[in-house]
Motif scaffolding. Sequence first.
Motif, short mmCIF file in Angstrom:
data_model
loop_
_atom_site.label_atom_id
_atom_site.label_comp_id
_atom_site.label_asym_id
_atom_site.label_seq_id
_atom_site.Cartn_x
_atom_site.Cartn_y
_atom_site.Cartn_z
N ARG A 114 -28.24 -7.52 -14.90
CA ARG A 114 -29.10 -8.69 -14.91
C ARG A 114 -30.49 -7.93 -15.11
O ARG A 114 -30.90 -7.21 -14.65
N GLU A 116 -33.61 -8.36 -14.19
CA GLU A 116 -34.49 -8.90 -13.08
C GLU A 116 -35.60 -7.82 -12.85
O GLU A 116 -35.66 -6.82 -13.42
N GLY A 121 -33.51 -2.98 -3.36
CA GLY A 121 -32.48 -3.91 -3.27
C GLY A 121 -32.09 -4.82 -4.45
O GLY A 121 -31.24 -5.73 -4.35
N ARG A 122 -32.94 -4.57 -5.38
CA ARG A 122 -32.75 -5.47 -6.62
C ARG A 122 -32.78 -4.53 -7.86
O ARG A 122 -34.12 -3.99 -8.03
N TYR A 123 -31.76 -4.59 -8.64
CA TYR A 123 -31.74 -3.79 -9.75
C TYR A 123 -31.27 -4.40 -11.02
O TYR A 123 -30.72 -5.74 -10.98
N GLN A 128 -21.12 -4.61 -7.74
CA GLN A 128 -20.51 -5.46 -6.56
C GLN A 128 -19.05 -5.15 -6.31
O GLN A 128 -18.28 -4.61 -7.39
N ARG A 260 -26.75 -21.36 -3.66
CA ARG A 260 -26.30 -20.52 -4.39
C ARG A 260 -26.58 -20.75 -5.78
O ARG A 260 -26.93 -21.69 -6.30
N THR A 282 -29.69 -10.79 1.06
CA THR A 282 -28.25 -11.26 1.01
C THR A 282 -27.36 -10.16 0.76
O THR A 282 -27.48 -9.57 -0.30
N ARG A 312 -27.21 -2.74 -1.69
CA ARG A 312 -27.72 -3.43 -0.67
C ARG A 312 -27.02 -2.91 0.76
O ARG A 312 -27.45 -2.62 1.84
#
Length: 429
Positions: A114, A116, A121-123, A128, A260, A282, A312
Amino acid sequence: MSKTLQAIRGMNDILPGQTPVWRYLEGTFAKLLDSYGYSEIRLPILEFTELFARGIGEGTDVVDKEMYTFLDRNEESLTLRPEGTAGCVRAVLEHGLSGGGQVQKLWYAGPMFRYEKPQKGRYRQFHQIGVEVFNQPGPDIDAELIVLTARLWKLLGMADAVSLQLNSLGSSEARAAYRNALVDYLQARFDLLDEDSQRRLTTNPLRILDSKNAQTQALLADAPTLLDYLDEESRRHFDGLRARLDAAGIAYQINPKLVRGLDYYGRTVFEWVTDKLGAQGTVCAGGRYDGLVSQFGGKPTPGVGFAMGVERLVLLLETLGLVPDSLAATPHVYVCAFGEAAELAALTLVEGLRDRLPQLRVWLNAGAGSFKSQFKKADKSGARYALILGDDELTSRVVGCKPLREDGEQQSVCWDDLASWLAERIESA
Ligand code: ATP
Ligand code: MG
């Protein structure tokens, strides 16, 4: 001098020092899923862009802003998967896995992409582990998914650090009615909304509930709530889920603002959240998507699933000091050999040991070296025994076995007896 090449921002190398934690986490979860009767499915990382546009929905952040999309050499629009559910549904349909009401309990693991803003914690490439169940319409399976994630937290020792948020989005009719009520309420307060929410009022109003803007959140305090619009069947479903979670002793908080980010959800939605990771709290999120399969052209097929963010969870294990110290695979034995004849003998001896004791972790010294330097490497490796092979040992067909982690004299062991000598001393070999 040419410029040093670097990885793309937000796409991380997972270095040898970190892979043991990853394997521990993935291995623990894979075993748990086996025990609940879930089967692994492996899916391509690239799909036609249309799959995500149709599946996740235009107007969502993922589709509008976050996808890595490009034309291939054949001018077809392809996208690096931003999530796993759409591809999984596509595969299930393509191979007829859900035909005739067949139940499928599936899981997958792998990288997602993605675009982002990278931060802790956000890459842009992240991982997943996801689970999807098809043809189980009842709340019993929603409960199973939550119960098995709760068991994972327990196995990892982090049960106290995560909590469960739960909501029901109802049927699509209920959602439509609620959407109208929410739009009416917010339209009357349009000027007070943040810019993003003003835009979402026409594109995807339910997402406003998720806004991080404080003033918008304050406005929402008195907004109509989704749970008041639930249809009768969705309410029964929700009650059934709650009864099962209560029976299993799983605490939850009902959060009527939990919507969501993906459009395909209806009825049950849930998130496991932690307050130990800052804004990216989350760690696992999912819900029911009974309409998705027919949206892809299949027969109506109930579906429910979740995905957790591996980065995460790794961060959480590290933050809480829950990484077991014994994860790195230290060798049981380190073999030192001196001179070319001994090196050849050591190689055959070691391969013979691997035949007899497949679990034994043996490091054979490479690059020759003096006694002192080889012995130093043996010690540094963390091995329990150094095996020593020089000219004398070669002549009498023995090896010197020296314990490195406990007191004890070096012993001479015959080549033929070496495997059983080690098996007696090393439990896991
Ligand atoms: P968020 O609100 O944090 O952006 P999301 O709703 O977009 O999450 P999902 O699509 O539900 O996330 O993905 C499931 C899980 O995958 C998230 O709960 C999170 O743990 C993880 N995840 C999602 N996006 C990222 C990312 N960019 N980097 C790392 N992990 C992520
Ligand atoms: Mg997101």
